[in-house]
Design a protein around this motif. Structure first.
Motif, mmCIF file in Angstrom:
data_model
loop_
_atom_site.group_PDB
_atom_site.id
_atom_site.type_symbol
_atom_site.label_atom_id
_atom_site.label_comp_id
_atom_site.label_asym_id
_atom_site.label_seq_id
_atom_site.Cartn_x
_atom_site.Cartn_y
_atom_site.Cartn_z
ATOM 1 N N ASP A 45 0.963 -1.083 -0.119
ATOM 2 C CA ASP A 45 -0.211 -0.031 -0.004
ATOM 3 C C ASP A 45 0.787 1.277 -0.126
ATOM 4 O OD1 ASP A 45 -2.035 1.813 0.354
ATOM 5 O OD2 ASP A 45 -2.867 0.901 2.098
ATOM 6 N N VAL A 46 0.768 2.154 -1.113
ATOM 7 C CA VAL A 46 1.701 3.058 -0.992
ATOM 8 C C VAL A 46 0.771 4.542 -0.490
ATOM 9 C CG1 VAL A 46 3.027 2.202 -3.176
ATOM 10 C CG2 VAL A 46 0.938 3.826 -3.694
ATOM 11 N N ARG A 47 -0.330 4.366 0.041
ATOM 12 C CA ARG A 47 -1.109 5.526 0.226
ATOM 13 C C ARG A 47 -0.380 6.340 1.361
ATOM 14 N NH1 ARG A 47 -6.973 2.892 0.479
ATOM 15 N NH2 ARG A 47 -5.535 1.348 1.402
ATOM 16 N N GLY A 48 0.365 5.726 2.150
ATOM 17 C CA GLY A 48 1.014 6.520 3.210
ATOM 18 C C GLY A 48 2.173 7.237 2.893
ATOM 19 N N TYR A 49 2.317 7.420 1.474
ATOM 20 C CA TYR A 49 3.741 8.057 1.124
ATOM 21 C C TYR A 49 3.402 9.364 0.230
ATOM 22 C CZ TYR A 49 5.974 3.855 2.681
ATOM 23 O OH TYR A 49 6.455 2.845 3.348
ATOM 24 N N ASP A 50 3.844 10.256 0.158
ATOM 25 C CA ASP A 50 3.548 11.465 -0.596
ATOM 26 C C ASP A 50 4.007 11.408 -2.326
ATOM 27 O OD1 ASP A 50 2.298 13.103 1.206
ATOM 28 O OD2 ASP A 50 4.389 13.201 2.082
ATOM 29 N N ALA A 51 5.155 10.299 -2.433
ATOM 30 C CA ALA A 51 5.773 10.205 -3.746
ATOM 31 C C ALA A 51 6.413 8.790 -3.535
ATOM 32 C CB ALA A 51 6.938 11.337 -4.010
ATOM 33 N N VAL A 52 6.597 8.166 -4.737
ATOM 34 C CA VAL A 52 7.434 7.007 -4.900
ATOM 35 C C VAL A 52 8.525 6.751 -5.830
ATOM 36 C CG1 VAL A 52 6.877 4.434 -5.101
ATOM 37 C CG2 VAL A 52 5.177 5.828 -4.178
ATOM 38 N N VAL A 53 9.445 6.219 -5.513
ATOM 39 C CA VAL A 53 10.514 6.068 -6.569
ATOM 40 C C VAL A 53 10.369 4.661 -6.554
ATOM 41 C CG1 VAL A 53 12.998 6.088 -6.957
ATOM 42 C CG2 VAL A 53 11.821 8.041 -5.621
ATOM 43 N N LEU A 54 10.602 4.115 -7.690
ATOM 44 C CA LEU A 54 10.492 2.397 -8.129
ATOM 45 C C LEU A 54 11.375 1.935 -9.029
ATOM 46 C CD1 LEU A 54 9.037 -0.445 -7.655
ATOM 47 C CD2 LEU A 54 7.263 0.313 -9.263
ATOM 48 N N GLY A 55 12.557 1.201 -8.591
ATOM 49 C CA GLY A 55 13.633 0.586 -9.712
ATOM 50 C C GLY A 55 13.533 -0.901 -9.531
ATOM 51 N N GLY A 56 14.095 -1.117 -10.777
ATOM 52 C CA GLY A 56 14.326 -2.736 -10.708
ATOM 53 C C GLY A 56 15.560 -2.868 -11.781
ATOM 54 N N SER A 57 16.010 -4.379 -11.531
ATOM 55 C CA SER A 57 17.214 -4.518 -12.348
ATOM 56 C C SER A 57 16.480 -5.101 -13.651
ATOM 57 C CB SER A 57 18.133 -5.508 -11.453
ATOM 58 O OG SER A 57 17.373 -6.535 -11.011
ATOM 59 N N LEU A 58 17.459 -5.232 -14.557
ATOM 60 C CA LEU A 58 17.402 -5.602 -15.927
ATOM 61 C C LEU A 58 17.981 -7.018 -15.922
ATOM 62 C CD1 LEU A 58 17.879 -2.402 -18.007
ATOM 63 C CD2 LEU A 58 15.429 -3.354 -17.624
#
Ligand SMILES: Cc1cc2nc3c(=O)[nH]c(=O)nc-3n(C[C@H](O)[C@H](O)[C@H](O)COP(=O)(O)O)c2cc1C
Length: 166
Positions: A45-58
């Motif tokens: 749940d991301v609703r507790g955050y004002d912004a999100v950074v999301l990363g993943g490896s290739l």
């Protein structure tokens, strides 16, 4: 500063992307933001955050399935907050030399959740990386740590500035 609490989530196989996420989190903290760094699989749940950074490896041209599923699971909430995506991959200096666009599946995610930006950072395969493929890449001289700390920190400062201006 309008965004006070920022989630930095990452999908990793062998830890290189986690290292990038930790560095982003530390830099945001230096900028006065409360940054929470979590594995993407733990984000429900991301609703507790004002912004999100999301990363993943290739791997073989595909973005981390944990990062992808995190984006899909939280798509409705992500659409309503600033989102910044990143990929960790190239095992050379190419990511420092030019802007490497997201792979097609990440470009689709960006559209679906209305992400503001995407950045590709160099990746890391070293003697500590487990796996036969990693070992064979190292034998062929294709390994190394290309994560470029300054580039990561510059991007994190840029995110802080974007959020402050929002
Ligand atoms: C078997 C294998 C396949 C890879 N395929 C790609 C690829 O298609 N594109 C890319 O940019 N990097 C590729 N890489 C490099 C990884 O994305 C890089 O090492 C990344 O930093 C690993 O992150 P992680 O430790 O968080 O999983 C590959 C690495 C391995 C070992």
């Amino acid at each position: 500063m309008t965004a006070k609490r920022v989630l930095v989530a990452y999908g990793t196989k062998h830890g290189a992307t986690a290292g990038i996420a930790e560095r982003i989190g530390r830099t945001l903290t230096e900028d006065g933001i409360e940054a929470v760094v979590l594995p993407a699989g733990d984000v429900h749940d991301v609703r507790g955050y004002d912004a999100v950074v999301l990363g993943g490896s290739l791997y073989a041209g595909h973005w981390s399935s944990k990062a992808k599923h995190c984006a899909e699971r939280n798509a409705d909430s992500l659409r309503h907050r600033p989102v910044f995506l990143f990929s960790s991959g190239p095992l050379d200096r190419s990511a420092e030399e030019r802007n490497i666009p997201p792979v097609p599946a990440v470009a689709r995610q960006m559209q679906l959740i209305g992400a503001r930006e995407h950045k590709t950072f160099g990746g890391s395969v070293t003697a500590r990386t487990p796996g036969l493929l990693a070992r064979s890449m190292l034998r062929q001289g294709k390994g190394g740590d290309y994560r470029a700390p300054e580039r990561i920190e510059d991007w994190a400062h840029h995110i802080s500035a974007e959020l402050a201006a929002a």
